[in-house]
Design an enzyme around this catalytic site. Structure first.
Site, mmCIF file in Angstrom:
data_model
loop_
_atom_site.group_PDB
_atom_site.id
_atom_site.type_symbol
_atom_site.label_atom_id
_atom_site.label_comp_id
_atom_site.label_asym_id
_atom_site.label_seq_id
_atom_site.Cartn_x
_atom_site.Cartn_y
_atom_site.Cartn_z
ATOM 1 N N LYS A 100 -11.140 -2.754 -1.557
ATOM 2 C CA LYS A 100 -11.029 -2.136 -0.227
ATOM 3 C C LYS A 100 -11.378 -0.649 -0.292
ATOM 4 O O LYS A 100 -12.136 -0.147 0.539
ATOM 5 C CB LYS A 100 -9.602 -2.345 0.306
ATOM 6 C CG LYS A 100 -9.359 -1.782 1.668
ATOM 7 C CD LYS A 100 -8.182 -2.451 2.333
ATOM 8 C CE LYS A 100 -6.837 -1.918 1.904
ATOM 9 N NZ LYS A 100 -6.588 -0.526 2.305
ATOM 10 N N SER A 101 -10.837 0.055 -1.272
ATOM 11 C CA SER A 101 -11.092 1.499 -1.363
ATOM 12 C C SER A 101 -12.578 1.781 -1.563
ATOM 13 O O SER A 101 -13.154 2.676 -0.937
ATOM 14 C CB SER A 101 -10.318 2.097 -2.539
ATOM 15 O OG SER A 101 -8.943 2.005 -2.299
ATOM 16 N N GLY A 152 -5.452 3.420 7.252
ATOM 17 C CA GLY A 152 -5.193 4.822 6.926
ATOM 18 C C GLY A 152 -6.376 5.452 6.207
ATOM 19 O O GLY A 152 -6.689 6.628 6.408
ATOM 20 N N GLN A 198 -6.260 9.489 -0.598
ATOM 21 C CA GLN A 198 -6.745 9.713 0.775
ATOM 22 C C GLN A 198 -6.801 11.203 1.074
ATOM 23 O O GLN A 198 -7.767 11.692 1.662
ATOM 24 C CB GLN A 198 -5.850 8.980 1.778
ATOM 25 C CG GLN A 198 -5.976 7.461 1.650
ATOM 26 C CD GLN A 198 -5.096 6.704 2.621
ATOM 27 O OE1 GLN A 198 -4.297 7.286 3.342
ATOM 28 N NE2 GLN A 198 -5.234 5.396 2.627
ATOM 29 N N ASP A 225 -0.046 0.314 -4.367
ATOM 30 C CA ASP A 225 -0.208 -0.794 -3.418
ATOM 31 C C ASP A 225 0.340 -2.116 -3.958
ATOM 32 O O ASP A 225 0.444 -3.095 -3.224
ATOM 33 C CB ASP A 225 -1.689 -0.972 -3.060
ATOM 34 C CG ASP A 225 -2.203 0.186 -2.226
ATOM 35 O OD1 ASP A 225 -1.384 0.899 -1.622
ATOM 36 O OD2 ASP A 225 -3.429 0.388 -2.178
ATOM 37 N N LYS A 265 3.586 3.612 4.349
ATOM 38 C CA LYS A 265 2.390 2.761 4.259
ATOM 39 C C LYS A 265 2.260 1.953 5.556
ATOM 40 O O LYS A 265 2.846 2.311 6.564
ATOM 41 C CB LYS A 265 2.474 1.853 3.024
ATOM 42 C CG LYS A 265 2.403 2.618 1.706
ATOM 43 C CD LYS A 265 1.034 3.203 1.487
ATOM 44 C CE LYS A 265 0.964 3.985 0.177
ATOM 45 N NZ LYS A 265 -0.289 4.733 0.061
HETATM 46 C C1 S3P Z 1 -6.264 4.485 -0.791
HETATM 47 C C2 S3P Z 1 -5.301 5.309 -1.298
HETATM 48 C C3 S3P Z 1 -3.871 4.950 -1.321
HETATM 49 C C4 S3P Z 1 -3.646 3.481 -1.091
HETATM 50 C C5 S3P Z 1 -4.467 2.952 0.030
HETATM 51 C C6 S3P Z 1 -5.949 3.155 -0.258
HETATM 52 C C7 S3P Z 1 -7.672 4.934 -0.800
HETATM 53 O O1 S3P Z 1 -3.209 5.676 -0.306
HETATM 54 O O2 S3P Z 1 -2.281 3.227 -0.853
HETATM 55 O O3 S3P Z 1 -4.235 1.568 0.200
HETATM 56 O O4 S3P Z 1 -8.579 4.109 -0.634
HETATM 57 O O5 S3P Z 1 -7.899 6.141 -0.972
HETATM 58 P P1 S3P Z 1 -2.653 7.162 -0.567
HETATM 59 O O6 S3P Z 1 -3.798 8.033 -0.840
HETATM 60 O O7 S3P Z 1 -1.949 7.542 0.717
HETATM 61 O O8 S3P Z 1 -1.706 7.040 -1.712
#
Ligand code: S3P
Length: 449
Positions: free
Chosen positions: A38-39, A111, A187, A335, A362
């Site tokens: 996903k990221s 997010g 993020q 996660d 989250k």
């Molecule tokens: C993500 C970073 C994480 C993770 C999210 C995806 C990303 O969040 O929990 O599911 O793709 O950069 P945080 O940066 O808030 O920890």
């Protein structure tokens, strides 16, 4: 005739899934593939949109979250082919070329879409953007990115003093900063680095512990000038950058593989091979935690695919024991904590998870939700302000539980159901489609009798 293990019913837009454990000793068997990371999928769509020329993405996650990212960039004039095949094409317009959208951008449940995109939009001088998301996203804290962007000179407004979406952004020429982030968040780091792409000079982010580094890897692959200081967990980007379209290969998501790793470890008689999983060291905390718990997980066929380490993961039924998970390990498995809680319920002894207060903001308050839902099934879990204390070994009994619209909770409860007696009824199970659209198909496949 045995009752089916997985049954699903849709009422008023919500999916209710009933899951029964496999017959004793039949276990979970087979070779499976998990959807794209996903990221990495979000980042490929975003960098493809702001790079010059075409980007081809293989293995993109075709879930709801990347659909949200694609819809936002399409609304700003980017051509992105339908997200329905293994090959997605993005016609990038180059940095600073996003058009002012005539509609409110909708990040849905994501997010990552909202926070990363803010860095790109805030640095688009002369353009105005409005962004919102679903009920869950509109309750998640945005000051963590709005504040540092404000220090760079960005103009962002929103509810509660600019801390909650919907947000309005007036794009500006920004100034570079050195941001000391109080939290280890990819993020936050990525948002500031993306803002730094268009900003003249050196923009640096320092984080207290290392978070996932997919942005750093992909920005370099697209041609940005970026340096990393591993000692201080600092990343510096030099702007203005020129990004060029690339071919991106997205590996399988270790966060999705985690459900099968725990399923294979807890269901008696299991032997599963999960193929083509990304094992970037900033994401493999789950493997370390499962190792601490005594799970039999082997990495096979390790290789490098388009700059990201990949392996096939084999898991076999294991006698699990409790452990302590905290500190720098947390950002590397953040996660996976809901599914680790499921593993801990079936382990002997106590598992303590600390330093994970981030879980409270989250897609749901994952500390409260996973504790309450697993406790409904008979688990012994106590909420801590920043984690969980889980006393393993009490058998679970199937009952009604609720995902609380959180994809990782829906899937964690489904795996717990495989080892509970009787039927577990999971309400609002459709949430899984955010990151894993065919989760139930795979579950049926590995349970086949
Ligand atoms: C993500 C970073 C994480 C993770 C999210 C995806 C990303 O969040 O929990 O599911 O793709 O950069 P945080 O940066 O808030 O920890």
């Amino acid at each position: 005739m045995l009752a089916p293990i997985v049954m699903s019913e849709i009422t008023e837009d919500h999916q209710t899934v009933t899951i029964r454990p496999p017959e004793l000793g039949l276990g979970l068997q087979g070779r499976i593939q998990v959807p794209g990371d996903k990221s990495i999928s979000h980042r490929a769509l975003m960098l493809g949109s702001i790079a010059q020329g075409e980007t081809q993405i293989e293995g993109l996650l075709l879930g709801e979250d990347p659909q949200s990212t694609a819809a936002c960039f399409r609304a700003m004039g980017i051509e992105i082919s339908a997200l329905n095949s293994q090959q997605v094409r993005v016609q990038g317009l180059g940095l600073g070329q996003l058009q002012e959208p005539s509609e409110v951008l909708d990040a849905g449940n994501s997010g990552t879409t909202l926070r990363l995109m803010l860095g790109i939009l805030a640095s688009h001088p002369g353009r105005f953007f409005a962004i919102t998301g679903d009920r869950s996203l509109r309750s998640r804290p945005m000051s963590r990115v709005v504040d540092p962007l404000g220090t760079m000179g960005a103009s962002i407004w929103g509810r509660k003093g600019g801390t909650l979406a919907p947000l309005a952004v007036q794009g500006k020429v920004l100034r570079p900063i050195h941001y000391q982030s109080p939290i280890a968040s990819a993020q936050v780091k990525s948002c500031i680095l993306l803002a730094g792409l268009m900003t003249e000079g050196k923009t640096t982010v320092t984080e207290p512990a290392l978070s996932r580094d997919h942005s750093e890897r992909m920005l370099q692959a697209f041609g940005a000038e970026l340096s990393v200081d591993p000692e201080t967990h600092s990343v510096t980007i030099t702007g203005p950058a020129t990004l060029r379209g690339q071919s991106v290969v997205v590996p399988g998501d270790i966060s999705s593989a985690a459900f099968w790793l725990v399923a294979g470890a807890i269901v008696p008689g299991s032997n599963l091979l999960i193929e083509n999983v990304g094992v970037n060291p900033t994401r493999t905390g789950i493997l370390e935690a499962l190792d601490l718990m005594g799970a039999q997980v082997a990495l096979e066929n390790q290789r490098l695919v388009a700059g990201e380490p990949v392996a096939d993961l084999r898991v076999q039924t294991s006698a699990l024991k409790g452990c302590e998970i905290q500190g720098d390990l947390i950002p590397r498995l953040i996660d996976e904590i809901p599914i680790l809680a499921v593993a801990a319920v079936f382990a002997t002894g106590k598992t303590t998870i600390r330093d994970a207060a981030e879980l409270r903001v989250k897609e749901s308050d994952r500390i409260a939700v996973i504790a309450s839902q697993l406790n409904r099934m008979g688990a012994t879990i106590t909420e801590l302000p920043d984690g969980l204390e889980i006393i393993g070994g009490t058998p679970l009994v199937g009952t009604d539980v609720d995902s609380c619209t959180d994809h990782r909770i829906a899937m964690s409860l489904s795996i717990a159901a495989l080892n509970a007696s009787g039927a577990t009824i999971i309400h609002r199970a459709e949430a899984a489609a955010v990151s894993y659209p065919n989760f139930l198909d795979t579950l049926r496949e590995i349970c086949k009798l």
